[in-house]
Design a protein around this motif. Structure first.
Motif, short mmCIF file in Angstrom:
data_model
loop_
_atom_site.label_atom_id
_atom_site.label_comp_id
_atom_site.label_asym_id
_atom_site.label_seq_id
_atom_site.Cartn_x
_atom_site.Cartn_y
_atom_site.Cartn_z
N HIS A 38 0.88 -0.71 -0.54
CA HIS A 38 0.02 0.05 -0.08
C HIS A 38 0.93 0.85 -0.34
CE1 HIS A 38 -3.91 -1.45 0.15
NE2 HIS A 38 -3.76 -2.00 0.81
N THR A 39 2.04 1.22 0.75
CA THR A 39 2.97 1.93 0.55
C THR A 39 3.63 2.51 -0.66
OG1 THR A 39 3.67 2.03 3.30
CG2 THR A 39 5.00 3.16 2.26
N LEU A 40 3.39 1.58 -1.52
CA LEU A 40 4.25 1.55 -2.97
C LEU A 40 3.33 1.97 -3.96
CD1 LEU A 40 6.10 -1.86 -2.75
CD2 LEU A 40 7.76 0.96 -2.97
N HIS A 41 1.90 1.82 -3.09
CA HIS A 41 0.99 2.66 -3.98
C HIS A 41 0.17 3.79 -3.36
CE1 HIS A 41 -0.06 -1.65 -5.59
NE2 HIS A 41 0.43 -1.37 -6.95
N ASP A 42 1.57 4.72 -2.89
CA ASP A 42 1.13 6.07 -2.57
C ASP A 42 -0.41 6.00 -1.80
OD1 ASP A 42 3.30 6.88 -3.92
OD2 ASP A 42 2.98 8.43 -4.80
N ARG A 43 -0.16 5.04 -0.82
CA ARG A 43 -1.53 5.54 -0.23
C ARG A 43 -1.64 5.86 1.67
NH1 ARG A 43 -6.18 1.04 0.67
NH2 ARG A 43 -7.62 2.04 1.01
N ASP A 44 -2.36 6.43 2.10
CA ASP A 44 -2.39 6.91 3.55
C ASP A 44 -2.87 5.70 4.30
OD1 ASP A 44 -1.65 9.48 2.12
OD2 ASP A 44 -3.60 10.10 3.12
N LEU A 45 -2.24 5.47 4.99
CA LEU A 45 -1.63 4.46 6.10
C LEU A 45 -1.75 5.11 7.60
CD1 LEU A 45 1.43 2.39 4.78
CD2 LEU A 45 -1.30 1.16 4.80
N LEU A 46 -2.46 4.31 8.06
CA LEU A 46 -2.88 3.91 10.01
C LEU A 46 -2.40 2.74 10.22
CD1 LEU A 46 -2.94 5.37 13.03
CD2 LEU A 46 -5.30 4.83 12.00
N VAL A 47 -0.67 2.57 10.86
CA VAL A 47 -1.16 1.60 11.15
C VAL A 47 -0.31 1.40 12.62
CG1 VAL A 47 1.07 -0.10 11.31
CG2 VAL A 47 0.83 0.73 8.83
N ILE A 48 -1.23 -0.03 13.37
CA ILE A 48 -1.01 0.05 14.92
C ILE A 48 -0.20 -1.32 14.45
CG2 ILE A 48 -2.59 0.87 17.34
CD1 ILE A 48 -2.55 2.62 15.77
N MET A 49 1.17 -1.57 15.31
CA MET A 49 1.44 -3.05 15.61
C MET A 49 2.24 -2.68 17.11
SD MET A 49 3.74 -4.40 12.76
CE MET A 49 2.82 -4.61 11.17
N ILE A 146 9.55 14.22 -2.64
CA ILE A 146 9.22 13.58 -1.76
C ILE A 146 8.60 12.14 -1.88
CG2 ILE A 146 8.20 14.18 1.00
CD1 ILE A 146 8.90 16.88 0.36
N SER A 147 8.89 11.24 -1.02
CA SER A 147 8.09 9.87 -1.58
C SER A 147 7.16 9.40 -0.26
CB SER A 147 9.17 8.59 -1.47
OG SER A 147 9.42 8.18 0.08
N ALA A 148 7.38 10.30 0.77
CA ALA A 148 6.28 9.63 1.34
C ALA A 148 6.50 10.91 3.27
CB ALA A 148 6.04 8.77 2.48
N PHE A 149 5.36 10.89 3.79
CA PHE A 149 5.85 11.42 5.72
C PHE A 149 5.66 10.81 6.30
CE2 PHE A 149 5.29 15.83 3.01
CZ PHE A 149 6.37 16.23 3.70
N ALA A 150 7.01 10.13 7.04
CA ALA A 150 6.24 8.84 7.86
C ALA A 150 5.89 9.62 9.64
CB ALA A 150 7.08 8.29 7.86
N LEU A 188 2.03 7.86 5.91
CA LEU A 188 1.40 6.43 6.63
C LEU A 188 2.19 7.70 8.79
CD1 LEU A 188 4.61 5.31 4.77
CD2 LEU A 188 2.91 5.62 4.36
N ALA A 189 1.37 6.96 9.14
CA ALA A 189 0.53 7.00 10.77
C ALA A 189 1.21 6.39 11.05
CB ALA A 189 -0.63 7.79 10.88
N LEU A 190 2.61 5.79 12.10
CA LEU A 190 2.15 4.56 12.64
C LEU A 190 2.69 4.77 13.83
CD1 LEU A 190 4.90 5.07 10.48
CD2 LEU A 190 4.58 2.75 10.57
N THR A 191 2.13 4.20 14.82
CA THR A 191 2.40 3.63 16.99
C THR A 191 2.04 2.06 17.28
OG1 THR A 191 1.45 4.59 18.48
CG2 THR A 191 -0.22 4.10 17.17
N ALA A 192 2.55 2.33 17.92
CA ALA A 192 3.04 0.84 18.97
C ALA A 192 1.04 0.73 19.84
CB ALA A 192 3.87 0.78 20.05
#
Length: 750
Positions: A38-49, A146-150, A188-192
């Motif tokens: 999904h990241t490679l397809h330029d899609r916004d993400l919310l990742v809870i891991m 700019i490929s993305a903002f993480a 891309l928004a990421l958090t634990a």
């Protein structure tokens, strides 16, 4: 490689081959491949891991496969340094830009970025959103792309999260600044850790567009969770040292304050333990040196405030100990989750003492507007609710995992086998009938379009006729008084268990209102039973008399009411100030005949024990003697209470209302919620009542060891200036507890 994925290079036949080349892994962890696609397809993400789940790789690998530079927003210098160092060790072109580097070095690194020599740039949100840096980003976008903002640690965006950072709120400016081009730069928004409410807040605050949302399981089966009692400071440290001594491998000990960190570190070092401190009071150079020493295994134990550990890549931490009470479940889950990131068995211990509650409440009270000094009441309310949930977790008898995972919206059946409550279970009782009563009461509120919390629900069940019950007409509900056979604490135990088992919902807006859910209705319709882990009643604690029928109980209750009225008239106070009805009811039921038995009656503190034990015990014994009931004897005379002091001065009506709730067994935070007052106001009431001579049990509010130190400080600097007393004591002491102890000091020195 699928043709639809826009790789920046054609040298890899598959994502797995790229993974192996850059990071040395043969396969992805669950969820990683889908996120990366999904990241490679330029899609916004919310990742809870969860911690140790591999969320960093979800943006690091795409950064290497896409055109342009990925901008990584990170909240801490230590976190940036650790991740950048790890990437550079793998030969990956990454850098950071923050205050730890000189202007010349910063210019050098910016030039390297514009020369296409860098693929990942780590930056703090404050620097990222400065006008000068945004101007530099415009150059990067034009020359390199700019490929993305993480956005790492994205929970910092939300005031409902455990590490709220106001500057994170401004990151939506990135979307506004870079959304008008042909290609919208993805975020891309990421958090634990993030509850459902925090996730929703992240989506809104960052304005993510049609994002792919990935929520991994929060279960860490290799971690053993336990809660241990925390007694006096000397014994608590002894327990801590024994656990560290028995544990194998490296560990982290979390404390609430810098002072506590330094104290524990010094004691461990004196006892021959290789330990180092980490907190904001140390210089950047010392913190970095200590962190590196710990990561290199040259120090076995890191004693730290919560500032340490976010994103630290040390997979073999074998134990994490919270020596002080954490502020919220999210923070505790993330901090304890720094143990066992390599998947090996690890130990997580929380030391729980009620004295820590006062410390956290003090820290909550410090949430004020820096410009006006006015309390940030919304933030204080949210933080107080989060603290209550931590207390519920610490006092719970249910599976620890069920509580943790349920907090994040994940079902878990219990019986995990790797927590103290599952390995050393308490007896299980069928409380289905009680649960139906409780849920039925909540349903009656809902029928009136009303919502209330646990305490009010218990008041209705136990037949209270306090102002709030009467004002809402809840004394007319069919559930009013149907729970008189259970104590308030038993109902609280059930309420917590219902929430932990997800048989009842509690709002997360800071007000803790109860709501029925689908499982609640299954219980009400007798389709589901409710089992609760309970502490067995000790036989020696039972004081219920024999050969007493209901009529005799009522007769004694009436007699005790008359005695209370006479004593109240003598002191010119309302009868409830002497004892609330609930205490008289307990006396009539249990009929204590000794000083020790009377001390166990709900609402009897040390002051009331001294004032009233002899006269009430005499009345009870006279009643039993008149009716031919057996009198209990004991060796020697009944201990005599201390002599009474002069009757207390009349308190104000609002102070007396606080006193009634306090005597009914409510904690100060619960009284504040019930009366819709600030906690500091309630604590002031209690301090003033104590000074006036009313029966406030100081020992239940301030631990004895802290009382002694506050008393010493008052005798040293004088009682007049609270600020001077606290300055003498240090930051671990709050104004509320100082005010309470000073009230006792003034009362005793009159």
């Amino acid at each position: 490689m699928t043709a639809s994925i826009p790789y920046a290079t054609t040298q890899f036949a598959s994502l797995e081959q790229a993974l192996k080349h850059y990071f040395g892994y043969d396969s992805f962890r669950p969820g990683q491949r889908q996120i990366i696609e999904h990241t490679l397809h330029d899609r916004d993400l919310l990742v809870i891991m969860p911690t140790g789940g591999g969320k960093s790789l979800c943006f690091q690998l795409p950064a290497l496969l896409k055109e342009g530079v990925m901008i990584v927003v990170s909240p801490l210098i230590a976190l940036m340094q650790d991740q950048v160092q790890a990437l550079q060790n793998n030969g990956i072109p990454a850098t950071l830009l923050n205050s730890s580097i000189s202007p010349a070095e910063s210019n050098y690194r910016q030039a390297a970025i514009l020369d296409r020599k860098i693929k990942l740039v780590y930056v703090a949100p404050e620097r990222l959103l400065s006008e000068s840096f945004l101007g530099f980003l415009d150059q990067v976008k034009a020359r390199v792309g700019i490929s993305a903002f993480a956005i790492d640690e994205a929970h910092c965006v939300s005031e409902w999260g455990h590490d709220f950072r106001p500057e994170y709120r401004q990151l939506r400016r990135l979307r506004h600044r870079y959304q008008n081009d042909d290609r919208v730069i993805p975020i891309l928004a990421l958090t634990a850790t993030a509850t459902e409410r925090v996730r929703h807040d992240i989506l809104g605050q960052l304005e993510l567009q049609d994002p792919h949302i990935h929520v991994a399981s929060f279960n860490r089966p290799n971690l053993y969770y336990e809660v241990r009692p925390k007694s006096g400071s000397r014994q608590a440290y002894t327990d801590l040292f024994r656990q560290v001594e028995r544990s194998k491998g490296a560990g982290i000990i979390y404390c609430l304050s810098r002072k506590r960190v330094d104290e524990i570190t010094a004691k461990l070092q004196q006892d021959g333990m290789s330990a180092l401190p980490y907190h904001a009071g140390l210089s950047d150079a010392v913190r970095k040196e200590n962190q590196d020493t710990f990561i290199r295994d040259d120090a076995r134990v890191m004693v730290a405030t919560v500032a340490f550990g976010m994103g630290i890549n040390k997979p073999d931490v074998r134990f994490v100990i919270h020596y002080d009470l954490p502020r919220n479940i999210e923070g505790y889950y993330q901090e304890s989750g720094r143990a066992g990131r390599d998947g090996e068995p690890s130990h997580c211990t929380l030391f729980y003492g009620t004295g820590d509650i006062k410390t956290v409440e003090f820290l909550i009270a410090q949430k004020v507007n820096p410009e006006t000094g006015e309390p940030l009441e919304d933030e204080q309310r949210i933080a107080t609710q989060q603290l209550r949930r931590v207390i519920n977790y610490a006092e719970a008898t249910d599976c620890r995992r069920t509580i943790q995972l349920g907090y994040f919206g994940e079902d878990f059946p219990g019986n995990c086998g790797t927590c103290d409550n599952c390995c050393h279970p308490k007896p299980i009782a069928d409380w289905t009938l009680e649960a139906q009563k409780f849920l039925s009461c909540v349903a009656r509120f809902a029928q009136r379009d009303q919502r209330f919390g646990i305490n009010h629900t218990i008041d209705v069940l136990r037949g209270s006729k306090n102002d709030r019950v009467l004002k809402n007409g809840h004394d007319q509900l069919s559930t009013h008084g149907i729970g008189k056979d259970r104590s308030a604490e038993e109902w609280r135990l059930l309420a917590r268990s219902l929430i932990h088992q997800r048989l009842l919902d509690e709002t997360t807006d800071g007000y803790s209102m109860l709501q029925l859910n689908a499982l609640s209705w299954e219980v009400l319709k007798k389709q589901r039973s409710v089992m609760v882990a309970v502490d067995p009643v000790k036989a020696e604690d039972a004081t219920t008399p024999t050969n007493v029928d209901a009529a005799e109980v009522e007769a004694l209750y009436d007699r005790l009411q008359k005695l209370r009225k006479r004593l109240a008239d003598e002191q010119s106070v309302p009868p409830y100030v002497v004892f609330p009805n609930s205490s008289l009811r307990s006396m009539a039921n249990l009929q204590p005949q000794t000083f020790a038995q009377f001390a166990k009656i709900s609402g009897v503190g040390s002051r009331k024990l001294a004032q009233y034990s002899d006269v009430f015990i005499a009345e009870i014994r006279a009643f039993r003697d008149e009716r031919g009931l057996p009198l209990q004897t004991e060796t020697g005379a009944i201990p005599q209470p201390p002599p009474l002091t002069t009757p207390p001065t009349r308190a104000s009506e609002t102070q007396l209302q606080t006193l009634v709730l306090y005597q009914d067994g409510l904690e100060p935070a619960d009284i504040a919620e019930r009366r819709n007052f600030r906690l500091s106001t309630i604590m002031s009431h209690l301090a003033e009542l104590l000074e006036l001579g009313y029966p406030i049990d100081l020992d239940a509010l301030v631990p004895l060891d802290r009382q002694d130190k506050i008393m010493h400080a008052i005798n040293t600097v004088g009682p007049d200036a609270l600020g001077s007393i606290r300055e003498h004591l240090g930051e671990m002491y709050g104004y509320d507890e100082i005010r309470l102890v000073r009230s006792r000091w003034r009362r005793e020195t009159e």
